[in-house]
Design an enzyme around this catalytic site. Structure first.
Site, PDB file in Angstrom:
ATOM      1  N   ASP A   1       0.923  -1.051  -0.116  1.00  0.00           N
ATOM      2  CA  ASP A   1      -0.054  -0.117  -0.077  1.00  0.00           C
ATOM      3  C   ASP A   1       0.849   1.160   0.024  1.00  0.00           C
ATOM      4  OD1 ASP A   1      -1.309   2.132   0.850  1.00  0.00           O
ATOM      5  OD2 ASP A   1      -2.861   1.028   1.930  1.00  0.00           O
ATOM      6  N   VAL A   2       0.951   2.107  -1.035  1.00  0.00           N
ATOM      7  CA  VAL A   2       1.700   3.198  -1.133  1.00  0.00           C
ATOM      8  C   VAL A   2       1.706   4.207   0.002  1.00  0.00           C
ATOM      9  CG1 VAL A   2       1.892   2.992  -3.674  1.00  0.00           C
ATOM     10  CG2 VAL A   2       0.107   4.359  -2.627  1.00  0.00           C
TER      11      VAL A   2
ATOM     12  N   TYR B   1      -9.979  14.924  -3.899  1.00  0.00           N
ATOM     13  CA  TYR B   1      -8.879  14.466  -5.211  1.00  0.00           C
ATOM     14  C   TYR B   1      -8.266  15.441  -5.793  1.00  0.00           C
ATOM     15  CZ  TYR B   1      -7.931  11.911  -9.370  1.00  0.00           C
ATOM     16  OH  TYR B   1      -7.245  11.373 -10.544  1.00  0.00           O
TER      17      TYR B   1
ATOM     18  N   LYS C   1      -4.127  16.080  -6.290  1.00  0.00           N
ATOM     19  CA  LYS C   1      -3.470  16.350  -7.515  1.00  0.00           C
ATOM     20  C   LYS C   1      -2.537  17.537  -7.453  1.00  0.00           C
ATOM     21  CE  LYS C   1      -4.238  12.155  -9.029  1.00  0.00           C
ATOM     22  NZ  LYS C   1      -3.130  11.194  -9.363  1.00  0.00           N
TER      23      LYS C   1
HETATM   24  N1  LIG Z   1      -8.274   7.299 -15.534  1.00  0.00           N
HETATM   25  C1  LIG Z   1      -8.415   8.758 -15.609  1.00  0.00           C
HETATM   26  O1  LIG Z   1      -9.210   9.353 -16.297  1.00  0.00           O
HETATM   27  C2  LIG Z   1      -7.442   9.463 -14.916  1.00  0.00           C
HETATM   28  C3  LIG Z   1      -7.273  10.853 -15.032  1.00  0.00           C
HETATM   29  C4  LIG Z   1      -6.551  11.736 -14.405  1.00  0.00           C
HETATM   30  C5  LIG Z   1      -5.481  11.118 -13.581  1.00  0.00           C
HETATM   31  N2  LIG Z   1      -5.638   9.647 -13.224  1.00  0.00           N
HETATM   32  C6  LIG Z   1      -4.702   9.145 -12.544  1.00  0.00           C
HETATM   33  O2  LIG Z   1      -3.865   8.010 -13.063  1.00  0.00           O
HETATM   34  C7  LIG Z   1      -3.451   7.117 -11.928  1.00  0.00           C
HETATM   35  C8  LIG Z   1      -3.825   5.695 -12.423  1.00  0.00           C
HETATM   36  O3  LIG Z   1      -5.113   5.867 -12.500  1.00  0.00           O
HETATM   37  P1  LIG Z   1      -5.926   4.614 -13.333  1.00  0.00           P
HETATM   38  O4  LIG Z   1      -6.979   5.487 -13.873  1.00  0.00           O
HETATM   39  O5  LIG Z   1      -5.041   3.914 -13.835  1.00  0.00           O
HETATM   40  O6  LIG Z   1      -6.770   3.926 -12.047  1.00  0.00           O
HETATM   41  P2  LIG Z   1      -7.293   2.358 -11.722  1.00  0.00           P
HETATM   42  O7  LIG Z   1      -8.164   2.502 -10.665  1.00  0.00           O
HETATM   43  O8  LIG Z   1      -7.481   1.638 -13.036  1.00  0.00           O
HETATM   44  O9  LIG Z   1      -5.643   2.004 -11.248  1.00  0.00           O
HETATM   45  C9  LIG Z   1      -5.222   2.474 -10.040  1.00  0.00           C
HETATM   46  C10 LIG Z   1      -4.217   1.428  -9.523  1.00  0.00           C
HETATM   47  O10 LIG Z   1      -3.563   1.918  -8.099  1.00  0.00           O
HETATM   48  C11 LIG Z   1      -3.753   0.739  -7.275  1.00  0.00           C
HETATM   49  N3  LIG Z   1      -4.014   1.260  -6.050  1.00  0.00           N
HETATM   50  C12 LIG Z   1      -5.099   1.907  -5.276  1.00  0.00           C
HETATM   51  N4  LIG Z   1      -4.795   2.229  -4.248  1.00  0.00           N
HETATM   52  C13 LIG Z   1      -3.643   1.902  -3.909  1.00  0.00           C
HETATM   53  C14 LIG Z   1      -2.615   1.809  -2.784  1.00  0.00           C
HETATM   54  N5  LIG Z   1      -3.179   2.182  -1.721  1.00  0.00           N
HETATM   55  N6  LIG Z   1      -1.514   1.359  -2.873  1.00  0.00           N
HETATM   56  C15 LIG Z   1      -1.064   0.885  -4.111  1.00  0.00           C
HETATM   57  N7  LIG Z   1      -1.615   0.782  -5.002  1.00  0.00           N
HETATM   58  C16 LIG Z   1      -2.841   1.267  -4.993  1.00  0.00           C
HETATM   59  C17 LIG Z   1      -5.191   0.278  -7.784  1.00  0.00           C
HETATM   60  O11 LIG Z   1      -5.045  -1.428  -7.382  1.00  0.00           O
HETATM   61  C18 LIG Z   1      -4.676   0.080  -9.280  1.00  0.00           C
HETATM   62  O12 LIG Z   1      -3.852  -0.866  -9.678  1.00  0.00           O
HETATM   63  C19 LIG Z   1      -4.001   7.452 -10.906  1.00  0.00           C
HETATM   64  O13 LIG Z   1      -3.225   8.305  -9.941  1.00  0.00           O
HETATM   65  C20 LIG Z   1      -5.208   8.421 -11.188  1.00  0.00           C
HETATM   66  O14 LIG Z   1      -5.533   9.538 -10.187  1.00  0.00           O
HETATM   67  C21 LIG Z   1      -6.538   8.832 -13.930  1.00  0.00           C
END
Ligand SMILES: NC(=O)c1ccc[n+]([C@@H]2O[C@H](COP(=O)([O-])OP(=O)(O)OC[C@H]3O[C@@H](n4cnc5c(N)ncnc54)[C@H](O)[C@@H]3O)[C@@H](O)[C@H]2O)c1
Length: 258
Positions: free
Chosen positions: A67-68, A163, A167
């Site tokens: 867990d990060v 959120y 960011k």
């Molecule tokens: N999908 C979008 O539209 C979008 C837009 C802007 C930013 N982001 C950012 O991109 C990044 C990746 O998001 P995504 O869309 O791939 O989401 P996702 O939910 O598909 O993947 C997130 C990953 O993080 C892991 N995770 C969650 N909590 C955790 C923790 N406490 N410790 C370790 N791992 C953990 C999950 O298991 C998963 O593998 C995130 O930082 C998200 O905020 C996504």
């Protein structure tokens, strides 16, 4: 999977949030381009699937459950990857959560929801960068790529102040890290995804009305893919980005340019 080159041959990388979405895409692509990749996250089964996918394609990856937001866990995971391969060159601080329906207008926002989003998204990237940077310094340099969001500087994620604040914090931290490490041969940069088709957005992607509404807000007219974000992450992590320090590479189909 897109595979272009061999930009990461001999490199050692860790990716947080590697079990799905953008993290998975980045990990698979890093491995396809020659990196050994530590897959960090909380979803052990998902990480194992990505590990098997990479191994099946002839690559090398390690599942590292952590867990990060828990320093001892992320420290141990990063140390394990570095110990396995004799160091680290690339750190992708990507894991994040969105608590839709819980993150809310501030007068209704529960303190516990705020704390959780800050702990995972902002503190998680701090801890990943902290323990990753120790190994990059020991290796004589490397690259850190953080995953941010447009909502760091635009009030677009209505009813998601926590959120957005997480960011915004990552953006500010990334800029300072970029300067602090510039002469230590560690480049720190950020990819800024817009609206991306990942499990995080499944509720919208699976609802045709919602999907049409959100796609219509984006100049290109569609959601982005995890692979499109991975392309930007790999560029910033590679030697091709040797003069990029503190850059924010926006991957949003034009959304932030309106
Ligand atoms: N999908 C979008 O539209 C979008 C837009 C802007 C930013 N982001 C950012 O991109 C990044 C990746 O998001 P995504 O869309 O791939 O989401 P996702 O939910 O598909 O993947 C997130 C990953 O993080 C892991 N995770 C969650 N909590 C955790 C923790 N406490 N410790 C370790 N791992 C953990 C999950 O298991 C998963 O593998 C995130 O930082 C998200 O905020 C996504």
């Amino acid at each position: 999977m897109i595979g272009f080159a061999n930009r990461f041959a001999g490199r050692r990388a860790v990716v947080t949030g590697a079990s799905g979405g953008i993290g998975r895409a980045a990990a698979v692509r890093l491995a396809a381009e020659g990196a050994r990749v530590g897959l960090i996250g909380i979803d052990a089964a998902g990480l194992d699937r990505v590990q098997a996918e990479i191994a099946g394609a002839g690559g090398e990856a390690l599942t590292l459950v952590a867990d990060v937001s828990v320093e001892a866990e992320i420290e141990a995971a990063i140390d394990r990857a570095a110990a396995a391969w004799g160091g680290l060159d690339v750190v992708i601080a990507n894991a994040g959560i969105e608590l839709l329906g819980q993150d809310d207008r501030v007068d209704r926002l529960q303190r516990s929801v705020w704390d959780r989003l800050i702990a995972v998204n902002l503190t998680g990237q701090f801890l990943t960068s902290k323990h990753g940077a120790r190994h990059l310094l020991a290796a004589g340099g490397g690259a850190i790529v953080c995953t941010g969001s447009n909502c760091a500087y635009l009030g677009m994620a209505t009813n998601e102040p926590a959120y957005s604040a997480s960011k915004g914090g990552i953006l500010a931290m990334m800029k300072v890290m970029a300067i602090d490490y510039a002469r230590l041969n560690i480049r720190v940069n950020m990819v800024v995804p817009g609206f991306i088709d990942t499990p995080m957005n499944a509720p919208v992607m699976n609802d045709p009305k919602e999907l049409a509404y959100w796609s219509n807000q984006i100049p290109i007219g569609r959601a982005g893919t995890a692979d499109e974000c991975a392309s930007a992450i790999l560029f910033l992590a590679s030697d091709e980005a040797s003069y990029c320090i503190g850059a924010t590479l926006v991957v949003d189909g034009g959304q932030a340019s309106i």
